[in-house]
Design a protein around this motif. Structure first.
Motif, PDB file in Angstrom:
ATOM      1  N   UNK A 136      -3.668  -0.148   3.925  1.00 52.97           N
ATOM      2  CA  UNK A 136      -3.310   0.395   2.614  1.00 52.97           C
ATOM      3  C   UNK A 136      -4.158  -0.224   1.529  1.00 52.97           C
ATOM      4  N   UNK A 137      -4.355  -1.552   1.599  1.00 53.03           N
ATOM      5  CA  UNK A 137      -5.124  -2.219   0.556  1.00 53.03           C
ATOM      6  C   UNK A 137      -6.594  -1.822   0.618  1.00 53.03           C
ATOM      7  N   UNK A 138      -7.050  -1.412   1.798  1.00 53.35           N
ATOM      8  CA  UNK A 138      -8.418  -0.901   1.927  1.00 53.35           C
ATOM      9  C   UNK A 138      -8.487   0.579   1.581  1.00 53.35           C
ATOM     10  N   UNK A 139      -7.374   1.119   1.030  1.00 59.03           N
ATOM     11  CA  UNK A 139      -7.285   2.519   0.610  1.00 59.03           C
ATOM     12  C   UNK A 139      -7.406   3.475   1.785  1.00 59.03           C
ATOM     13  N   UNK A 140      -7.085   3.015   2.989  1.00 57.57           N
ATOM     14  CA  UNK A 140      -7.048   3.882   4.174  1.00 57.57           C
ATOM     15  C   UNK A 140      -5.596   4.295   4.370  1.00 57.57           C
ATOM     16  N   UNK A 141      -5.123   5.126   3.422  1.00 61.70           N
ATOM     17  CA  UNK A 141      -3.701   5.410   3.319  1.00 61.70           C
ATOM     18  C   UNK A 141      -3.146   6.168   4.512  1.00 61.70           C
ATOM     19  N   UNK A 142      -3.884   7.163   4.981  1.00 63.79           N
ATOM     20  CA  UNK A 142      -3.373   7.959   6.083  1.00 63.79           C
ATOM     21  C   UNK A 142      -3.187   7.098   7.328  1.00 63.79           C
ATOM     22  N   UNK A 143      -4.165   6.234   7.602  1.00 63.37           N
ATOM     23  CA  UNK A 143      -4.040   5.332   8.747  1.00 63.37           C
ATOM     24  C   UNK A 143      -2.859   4.395   8.554  1.00 63.37           C
ATOM     25  N   UNK A 144      -2.692   3.891   7.331  1.00 61.34           N
ATOM     26  CA  UNK A 144      -1.587   2.971   7.060  1.00 61.34           C
ATOM     27  C   UNK A 144      -0.246   3.659   7.265  1.00 61.34           C
ATOM     28  N   UNK A 145      -0.113   4.868   6.737  1.00 65.83           N
ATOM     29  CA  UNK A 145       1.149   5.608   6.882  1.00 65.83           C
ATOM     30  C   UNK A 145       1.430   5.950   8.334  1.00 65.83           C
ATOM     31  N   UNK A 146       0.379   6.330   9.053  1.00 69.25           N
ATOM     32  CA  UNK A 146       0.555   6.681  10.467  1.00 69.25           C
ATOM     33  C   UNK A 146       1.033   5.477  11.272  1.00 69.25           C
ATOM     34  N   UNK A 147       0.419   4.318  11.041  1.00 70.67           N
ATOM     35  CA  UNK A 147       0.814   3.118  11.766  1.00 70.67           C
ATOM     36  C   UNK A 147       2.232   2.706  11.396  1.00 70.67           C
ATOM     37  N   UNK A 148       2.558   2.748  10.108  1.00 68.40           N
ATOM     38  CA  UNK A 148       3.916   2.412   9.670  1.00 68.40           C
ATOM     39  C   UNK A 148       4.935   3.352  10.298  1.00 68.40           C
ATOM     40  N   UNK A 166       9.476  -3.903   5.195  1.00 66.77           N
ATOM     41  CA  UNK A 166       9.814  -3.631   3.799  1.00 66.77           C
ATOM     42  C   UNK A 166       8.601  -3.829   2.886  1.00 66.77           C
ATOM     43  N   UNK A 167       7.838  -4.896   3.123  1.00 63.75           N
ATOM     44  CA  UNK A 167       6.652  -5.153   2.305  1.00 63.75           C
ATOM     45  C   UNK A 167       5.621  -4.052   2.497  1.00 63.75           C
ATOM     46  N   UNK A 168       5.372  -3.672   3.749  1.00 65.20           N
ATOM     47  CA  UNK A 168       4.366  -2.632   4.020  1.00 65.20           C
ATOM     48  C   UNK A 168       4.776  -1.300   3.398  1.00 65.20           C
ATOM     49  N   UNK A 169       6.048  -0.909   3.555  1.00 68.30           N
ATOM     50  CA  UNK A 169       6.491   0.369   2.989  1.00 68.30           C
ATOM     51  C   UNK A 169       6.440   0.343   1.465  1.00 68.30           C
ATOM     52  N   UNK A 170       6.744  -0.812   0.868  1.00 67.78           N
ATOM     53  CA  UNK A 170       6.666  -0.933  -0.597  1.00 67.78           C
ATOM     54  C   UNK A 170       5.233  -0.788  -1.067  1.00 67.78           C
ATOM     55  N   UNK A 171       4.315  -1.470  -0.387  1.00 68.60           N
ATOM     56  CA  UNK A 171       2.910  -1.446  -0.809  1.00 68.60           C
ATOM     57  C   UNK A 171       2.283  -0.077  -0.614  1.00 68.60           C
TER      58      UNK A 171
END
Length: 450
Positions: A136-148, A166-171
């Motif tokens: 997410x912090x690298x702005x790779x949002x789709x990958x972040x959401x998929x992994x979460x 909780x931290x990951x979903x918040x960020x």
């Protein structure tokens, strides 16, 4: 102990030198002087047989010191040598602990893909959730959401894993939901962290600071900083990773608020932490150059200006480091006749669609890059901000529209968008960004005064 250790070293007595260096290290660690302790344990290891029990015991203590210092760059060779000397099949718990240190070290040194590979070796939900946050912090949002999305919060029983979820979903949702949505998760994570330890609690408040800054609420950021400082004060030693992390947060808040004197003072107090990993190097280099350029402290610029570090960050796709470095480096490179090298870096950013959550990268490209690069960077930002509701995101979007319109010679549209950006930045207290927007709008007197 330290003086005796040096004498034994000169005499070539490895056993006694190792004992004396380890004794000095133990004394330093007991009083919270982890910098001196880490140095002494490093010296002790050089006088021990690799793989021996004494060597492993000293190496474990060195790891503890480096964790307290967040000395991740130094951690990598220590942990790798320990893994190489360890029989993982016979000591699985030690191997797990070492892999976690290696994971954090790679991650904090800007090596996301290497860290991801280590996370797969660990095979635990907490590691995967940390990777999701980093994506997410690298702005790779789709990958972040998929992994979460592969990890259900209700299925987690480990408190740290629940905290990390909780931290990951918040960020990940920070820019796209009301701020209260993210901070509610941070507060729930902090409640869980009280049973995990002081460091975990400060981590939660640190993330609250980050999300509040990113969304554009400096008052909330300062509130979390105060809460984090109250917990950090209970930790051992005057210098450790949680206290220094909060100092870095204070610098960033001061920079956004335009309090350059406070930022400069805090920066000088942290200089001994400069070389602890690429993210730290990028932080100090980026902030140091920006402060130097804005205050006329060119000695500070000379000390921190590092175009090679910027090039390496962009080449590695490390958006966090590049976003810290580029705003100051771009100004210096232009001033020093390095326009050709800078344009090459901009082209690499545009092709890689590199973007950071504060949008400093696309703003720099739009301000100084070719029109083609500026338009590509603006498109990347539009894609990234689609659906964003955070006040800071809307301010950055208006600023980008102004920068690109100016490059397209659409001066009326540029002025209107710049004035909108200035107003939005004023509302959230981003004073330096407000001044830049005022300058772009043509209101140079107001910009200069601010």
């Amino acid at each position: 102990h330290a003086l005796l250790a040096r004498h034994w070293h000169v005499l070539g007595n490895d056993r006694e030198a190792a004992n004396s260096f380890a004794g000095a290290a133990k004394q330093c660690a007991a009083r919270g002087d982890y910098v001196a302790a880490a140095d002494a344990y490093t010296q002790a290891l050089r006088h021990m047989r690799i793989g021996s029990k004494r060597w492993f015991d000293a190496a474990h203590e060195l790891r503890r010191c480096l964790r307290n210092l967040a000395g991740w760059a130094r951690m990598i060779p220590v942990v790798e040598s320990m893994l190489a000397a360890l029989d993982e099949s016979r000591d699985r718990e030690t191997a797990r602990s070492l892999l976690w240190d290696l994971f954090y070290a790679r991650l904090n040194n800007g090596e996301l893909e290497s860290a991801r590979a280590v996370a797969e070796r660990i095979g635990e939900a907490s590691a995967a959730l940390i990777v999701a946050y980093a994506l997410n912090y690298a702005a790779r949002l789709e990958e972040a959401r998929e992994l979460l999305g592969t990890i259900e919060f209700d299925d987690l029983t480990d408190p740290e894993a629940r905290l990390r979820h909780l931290i990951a979903s918040a960020a990940i949702g920070a820019l796209y939901n009301p701020l209260e949505y993210a901070l509610d998760r941070i507060d729930r994570a902090a409640e869980i962290a009280t049973g995990v330890g002081l460091r975990g609690t400060v981590l939660c408040y640190d993330e609250g600071i980050e999300i509040a800054m990113r969304c554009g609420n400096l008052e909330a950021a300062r509130s979390y900083e105060n809460r984090g400082a109250a917990v950090a004060a209970k930790t051992k030693g005057d210098v450790n990773d949680v206290k220094r992390r909060l100092d870095k947060d204070r610098i960033r808040i001061a920079m956004l608020a335009g309090d350059l004197a406070a930022a400069r003072s805090l920066l000088y107090g942290l200089l001994d932490w400069r070389d602890f990993g690429r993210h730290n190097q990028s932080f100090f280099a980026g902030v140091g150059v920006q402060i130097g350029m804005r205050t006329g402290d060119f000695a500070l610029v000379d000390a921190f200006f590092d175009p090679a570090l910027l090039s390496a960050a962009i080449g590695a796709g490390d958006a966090e480091s590049a976003g810290l470095l580029l705003p100051g480096c771009a100004d210096v490179m232009l001033a020093r006749g390095m326009a050709k090298e800078l344009q090459s870096l901009f082209e690499r950013c545009a092709v890689a669609r590199l973007i950071d959550p504060y949008l400093w990268i696309p703003q720099c490209v739009a301000r100084h890059g070719t029109l083609e690069c500026a338009e590509a960077a603006a498109q990347t930002a539009r894609d990234y901000l689609r659906g964003a509701v955070a006040p800071a995101a809307l301010a950055h979007a208006a600023m980008l529209r102004a920068l690109v319109a100016r490059r397209q010679n659409k001066h009326i549209a540029a002025g209107e968008a710049a004035r909108e950006a200035a107003l939005r930045f004023q509302r959230i207290g981003y004073r330096l960004s407000e001044a830049a927007a005022l300058e772009l709008s043509g209101e140079r007197g107001a910009a200069s005064l601010l």
